[in-house]
Write a protein that holds these residues in place. Structure first.
Motif, PDB file in Angstrom:
ATOM      1  N   VAL A 160       0.847  -1.190   0.000  1.00 56.13           N
ATOM      2  CA  VAL A 160       0.000   0.000   0.000  1.00 56.13           C
ATOM      3  C   VAL A 160       0.883   1.240   0.000  1.00 56.13           C
ATOM      4  O   VAL A 160       1.749   1.403   0.884  1.00 56.13           O
ATOM      5  CB  VAL A 160      -0.931   0.016   1.223  1.00 56.13           C
ATOM      6  CG1 VAL A 160      -1.782   1.284   1.213  1.00 56.13           C
ATOM      7  CG2 VAL A 160      -1.798  -1.223   1.242  1.00 56.13           C
ATOM      8  N   VAL A 161       0.706   2.093  -1.019  1.00 58.24           N
ATOM      9  CA  VAL A 161       1.426   3.347  -1.135  1.00 58.24           C
ATOM     10  C   VAL A 161       0.404   4.463  -1.306  1.00 58.24           C
ATOM     11  O   VAL A 161      -0.287   4.533  -2.340  1.00 58.24           O
ATOM     12  CB  VAL A 161       2.417   3.324  -2.315  1.00 58.24           C
ATOM     13  CG1 VAL A 161       3.140   4.661  -2.419  1.00 58.24           C
ATOM     14  CG2 VAL A 161       3.413   2.186  -2.147  1.00 58.24           C
ATOM     15  N   ARG A 162       0.278   5.299  -0.282  1.00 58.93           N
ATOM     16  CA  ARG A 162      -0.675   6.426  -0.336  1.00 58.93           C
ATOM     17  C   ARG A 162      -2.088   5.967  -0.658  1.00 58.93           C
ATOM     18  O   ARG A 162      -2.781   6.539  -1.494  1.00 58.93           O
ATOM     19  CB  ARG A 162      -0.219   7.466  -1.351  1.00 58.93           C
ATOM     20  CG  ARG A 162       1.114   8.111  -1.002  1.00 58.93           C
ATOM     21  CD  ARG A 162       1.515   9.131  -2.060  1.00 58.93           C
ATOM     22  NE  ARG A 162       2.810   9.719  -1.732  1.00 58.93           N
ATOM     23  CZ  ARG A 162       3.422  10.643  -2.497  1.00 58.93           C
ATOM     24  NH1 ARG A 162       2.826  11.059  -3.619  1.00 58.93           N
ATOM     25  NH2 ARG A 162       4.586  11.124  -2.138  1.00 58.93           N
ATOM     26  N   GLY A 163      -2.463   4.875   0.002  1.00 58.02           N
ATOM     27  CA  GLY A 163      -3.828   4.390  -0.146  1.00 58.02           C
ATOM     28  C   GLY A 163      -4.081   3.559  -1.387  1.00 58.02           C
ATOM     29  O   GLY A 163      -5.218   3.142  -1.613  1.00 58.02           O
ATOM     30  N   ALA A 164      -3.071   3.288  -2.179  1.00 60.82           N
ATOM     31  CA  ALA A 164      -3.231   2.484  -3.398  1.00 60.82           C
ATOM     32  C   ALA A 164      -2.238   1.327  -3.372  1.00 60.82           C
ATOM     33  O   ALA A 164      -1.169   1.414  -2.775  1.00 60.82           O
ATOM     34  CB  ALA A 164      -2.997   3.346  -4.636  1.00 60.82           C
ATOM     35  N   TYR A 165      -2.612   0.227  -4.039  1.00 59.25           N
ATOM     36  CA  TYR A 165      -1.752  -0.939  -4.100  1.00 59.25           C
ATOM     37  C   TYR A 165      -0.762  -0.785  -5.260  1.00 59.25           C
ATOM     38  O   TYR A 165      -1.155  -0.538  -6.401  1.00 59.25           O
ATOM     39  CB  TYR A 165      -2.575  -2.215  -4.289  1.00 59.25           C
ATOM     40  CG  TYR A 165      -3.317  -2.640  -3.036  1.00 59.25           C
ATOM     41  CD1 TYR A 165      -4.643  -2.274  -2.825  1.00 59.25           C
ATOM     42  CD2 TYR A 165      -2.681  -3.400  -2.074  1.00 59.25           C
ATOM     43  CE1 TYR A 165      -5.301  -2.657  -1.671  1.00 59.25           C
ATOM     44  CE2 TYR A 165      -3.333  -3.782  -0.915  1.00 59.25           C
ATOM     45  CZ  TYR A 165      -4.639  -3.412  -0.714  1.00 59.25           C
ATOM     46  OH  TYR A 165      -5.303  -3.784   0.432  1.00 59.25           O
ATOM     47  N   ARG A 166       0.514  -0.920  -4.940  1.00 57.29           N
ATOM     48  CA  ARG A 166       1.578  -0.817  -5.940  1.00 57.29           C
ATOM     49  C   ARG A 166       2.496  -2.034  -5.827  1.00 57.29           C
ATOM     50  O   ARG A 166       2.539  -2.710  -4.802  1.00 57.29           O
ATOM     51  CB  ARG A 166       2.399   0.456  -5.723  1.00 57.29           C
ATOM     52  CG  ARG A 166       1.579   1.732  -5.736  1.00 57.29           C
ATOM     53  CD  ARG A 166       1.177   2.121  -7.141  1.00 57.29           C
ATOM     54  NE  ARG A 166       0.378   3.326  -7.167  1.00 57.29           N
ATOM     55  CZ  ARG A 166       0.896   4.563  -7.171  1.00 57.29           C
ATOM     56  NH1 ARG A 166       2.210   4.725  -7.135  1.00 57.29           N
ATOM     57  NH2 ARG A 166       0.116   5.620  -7.211  1.00 57.29           N
TER      58      ARG A 166
END
Length: 615
Positions: free
Chosen positions: A87-93
Motif C-alpha cells: 500500500v502506497v498512499r492508499g493504493a496498491y503498488r
C-alpha cells in the motif's frame, strides 16, 4: 727408479635402458572419421580428441547450464518479490519498479558469471559468453516500459517451432555441446567399425571408457534432476539428451561385451525416448491415483471421528487440519532433487603425478596416463557427493562482492597502472591452465629433469630439492584448482577500487601480487616485478611458498577484519597452503628434528606486518 702404477678408472655403470612408451600401439591405429577430419586420424589424435571433448563438458557446457539454472530460479523468485503488492498512499503498488528490478536482478549478471567461471573456462570461451549476456541484459532493458515480467521473459527466452532465443539460445551457442556431440558420435561410429577381435581395439576401449565415464557422471550429477526430464516437444536443456547418449555410448564401448546394443539411428532413439516417456506417464498416473485413494480414505476416517466426537457427552468438537496431512502426503510422494540424506560416498583414485581423480577400478590415469599397477602411483579417496559445489547454492550477491563488478555494458579485463600488471591482466590463462603448467613442471622435477627448466644459479636448500619443490608446485596447483582462487588470478582492478570511494589499493598494500605474476615468473628466470620482491626467486621453493602466502595476506590486510565471503574464502585457501607445508615437513623430519624443521619452515607473517602494508 720407482715405477708408479696408475690405477685403472673404475668401470662406469651401464646406462639404464630407455623407458618403453606404453602408447606406441596408438601410432599404429588409423581411423577414418570423416565428420571430424578429412585425413585418417592416428590413435593418439583420437584419444586427444575424446579428452578435449570430455574436458569441454566440464569446463564449458556445465558452467553454462549452472548459470541458466541459477538465473531461472533467482529471476522467478525476484519477479514474485517485485510484483508483491504493498500500500502506497492508499493504493496498491508493486514492491519494485521495472528499473529497480533490472538494477537488482539483471544488471549484475555479467560480472557474476565472470567471477564464478573465470578459473574454469578459458578466456577464449569466457569473453564471448559474457558479451552475449551483456547483450541479453540490453535487450531486456529495452522492454522496461512493459514491466518486470516482460524483462524476465526476454532475458530467459525459450523455444518455439524449433527456434530458441534468449538465455536458452545463449546456452546452445556458448556451451559447445554441438561440437562435443559431433566429435563423440563420429569417433564412436568409427571405433565401432574396428575389428573387435584385435588387441588394439580392446586397448582403445580401455583408454576411451574412463574419460567418457567421468564426464558422463559429472553431467548426470551436476545437472538438476528436474532439468533432465523428457519433454513431449523438445528436451528441456539444449543438447542435454544427445550429449548424454553420446557419452554413454563411448563409456559403454567394450569389444569383449557382445550384449551392448549401439543405437545409431535417430528414429530408433526417438522411439526409445517416447516409450520411456509413456512408461513414466503411466507410472505417474498410477501413483497419483493411489495417492488420491489414500487421501479420500483418510478424510473419510477423520470425518467419522469428528462426527463421533460431536455426538459425545462432552460437547467438544475436535478440529483437524486436512491441509497439513495433505502437505505431508505430497512431501512423501514428491521427487527429491537433493541427496543430502542418502549415502553418496564413493571411492576414487587420486593420481600421484597430476592429482587427477579417477573412477575406482581404473588401470591408469585418464589425464596423464600414469599406470596404477603400483599402489604408490595413486591415493584412495572417499568422496562425499553431498559436498559437491552447486552454482545454485551460491548467491549472486556473494559472487558480485568477490568480483567487484560495476555493471557496465562493455566488459573489459582488469587493468593496472604498471606494465607488469597490465601484461598479466591481458593473460588469457585460466586457473586450470596455470595449474596444468605447474603440474607439468612438477613432473619434470619428479623425473629428475629439473635442469631443463630451472636456472643453474639456484642454490641447494631444503625446499629447492626436487622432491620438496615438486610438492610445493603441486600444492600451488591444488590451490589454483579451487573455485575460490578465481579472485587472485589477475591483479586488483584499481579503477573499481577508486570508484567505490575506498582508499586506493596501492596506498594500503606495499607489494601487490597475484597468482598470474607468480606463474609468469616461473615461465622465465623466476624474478617478480615488484621492487621490494626483487630478491625473491620463484625457482626457490621457500620464496614460492611465501609469495603465495603474500597474495592471501594482501587480501586480508586490505579488506580488514569484517566477516565477508571473500575473507572466508581467503582464509580457506591459506589453510590449504599451510596444511600442505606442514604435511611436507612432517614427512621429511622426525619429531626429534624440531630445530631443523623450524629452520626450513617459511616465514608466516600476519596481515598487519610492515612487510605487507604501509605503516
Amino acid at each position: 727408479q720407482v715405477q708408479v702404477k696408475k690405477k685403472k678408472p673404475a668401470a662406469s655403470a651401464p646406462p639404464p635402458p630407455p623407458r618403453e612408451n606404453p602408447d606406441v600401439w596408438l601410432k599404429s591405429v588409423s581411423l577414418e572419421v570423416s565428420g571430424v577430419s578429412l585425413e585418417p586420424m592416428k590413435g593418439t589424435e583420437v584419444v586427444n580428441k575424446i579428452r578435449l571433448a570430455t574436458d569441454d563438458v566440464v569446463t564449458r557446457y556445465l558452467p553454462c547450464v549452472d548459470f541458466l539454472v541459477a538465473c531461472q530460479q533467482e529471476l522467478r523468485a525476484g519477479l514474485a518479490a517485485a510484483t508483491r503488492k504493498r500500500v502506497v498512499r492508499g493504493a496498491y503498488r508493486d514492491s519494485l519498479t521495472p528499473r529497480q528490478f533490472y538494477n537488482q536482478y539483471l544488471q549484475p549478471l555479467p560480472d557474476r558469471f565472470i567471477c564464478k567461471n573465470q578459473s574454469l573456462m578459458g578466456q577464449t570461451h569466457l569473453r564471448p559468453a559474457v558479451q552475449e549476456i551483456q547483450k541479453l541484459c540490453g535487450d531486456a532493458r529495452k522492454v522496461e516500459y512493459q514491466g518486470c515480467e516482460a524483462m524476465k521473459n526476454v532475458f530467459l527466452g525459450g523455444m518455439k517451432e524449433g527456434v530458441s532465443w534468449g538465455l536458452r539460445k545463449w546456452l546452445s551457442k556458448n556451451g559447445g555441446a554441438l561440437t562435443i556431440c559431433n566429435d563423440l558420435e563420429c569417433i564412436l561410429a568409427s571405433v565401432q567399425k574396428m575389428d573387435r577381435s584385435q588387441e588394439n581395439t580392446k586397448k582403445m576401449g580401455e583408454r576411451l571408457r574412463p574419460m567418457a565415464k567421468q564426464a558422463f557422471d559429472r553431467l548426470k550429477k551436476d545437472v538438476p534432476a528436474s532439468y533432465q526430464e523428457q519433454s513431449t516437444a523438445h528436451p528441456y536443456l539444449p543438447f542435454f539428451h544427445r550429449l548424454e547418449c553420446a557419452l554413454r555410448g563411448v563409456s559403454n564401448f567394450d569389444p569383449d561385451d557382445d550384449d551392448v546394443i549401439c543405437i545409431d539411428d535417430e528414429d530408433e532413439i526417438e522411439e526409445v525416448k517416447s516409450s520411456a516417456a509413456i512408461k513414466k506417464e503411466v507410472a505417474s498416473a498410477e501413483n497419483k491415483r493411489q495417492a488420491d485413494a489414500n487421501s479420500n480414505q483418510d478424510r473419510t476416517s477423520k470425518r467419522s471421528k469428528m462426527n463421533h466426537d460431536n455426538n459425545g457427552t462432552n460437547g467438544e468438537i475436535e478440529i483437524f487440519d486436512f491441509d497439513e496431512d495433505e502437505n505431508q502426503e505430497q512431501a512423501a510422494t514428491a521427487p527429491k532433487d537433493t541427496v543430502a540424506n542418502e549415502d553418496t560416498t564413493k571411492i576414487e583414485l587420486k593420481c600421484a603425478r597430476c592429482t587427477m581423480t579417477n573412477p575406482a577400478g581404473s588401470s591408469r590415469c585418464c589425464m596423464c596416463d600414469q599406470d596404477f599397477s603400483s599402489s604408490e602411483n595413486y591415493e584412495v579417496q572417499e568422496i562425499d557427493g553431498s559436498d559437491h559445489f552447486n552454482i545454485a547454492d551460491v548467491t549472486f550477491d556473494d559472487a558480485s562482492t568477490a568480483l567487484g563488478g560495476t555493471g557496465n555494458d562493455d566488459w573489459e579485463p582488469p587493468r593496472n597502472s604498471n606494465s607488469q600488471s597490465e601484461a598479466s591482466a591481458n593473460n588469457d590463462e585460466s586457473g586450470n591452465d596455470m595449474a596444468r603448467h605447474l603440474e607439468s613442471l612438477a613432473y619434470m622435477f619428479d623425473s629428475n629433469k629439473q635442469d631443463q627448466v630451472r636456472p643453474d644459479h639456484i642454490d641447494s636448500a631444503f625446499w629447492n630439492e626436487r622432491q620438496q619443490y615438486a610438492s610445493a608446485l603441486r600444492l600451488f596447483a591444488k590451490i589454483l584448482h579451487q573455485r575460490e582462487s578465481c579472485i587472485f588470478l589477475q591483479p586488483v582492478h584499481t579503477d573499481i577500487v577508486i570508484s567505490r570511494e575506498i582508499n586506493a589499493y596501492k596506498k594500503v598494500v606495499r607489494n601487490p601480487l597475484c597468482f598470474g605474476d607468480i606463474v609468469k615468473a616461473l615461465r622465465g628466470d623466476g624474478v617478480l616485478s615488484p621492487e621490494d620482491l626483487f630478491s625473491w626467486n620463484m625457482w626457490r621453493g621457500i620464496d614460492l611458498l611465501e609469495a603465495i602466502d603474500l597474495v592471501f595476506l594482501n587480501s586480508l590486510a586490505y579488506h580488514g577484519k569484517e566477516k565477508t565471503k571473500q575473507r572466508s574464502d581467503t582464509n580457506f585457501l591459506r589453510k590449504i597452503l599451510w596444511q600442505g607445508i606442514d604435511s611436507t615437513l612432517t614427512e621429511m623430519f622426525n619429531p626429534t628434528e624440531e630445530k631443523k624443521r623450524r629452520e626450513c619452515t617459511p616465514t608466516r607473517r600476519g596481515d598487519k606486518s610492515g612487510f605487507v602494508i604501509f605503516k
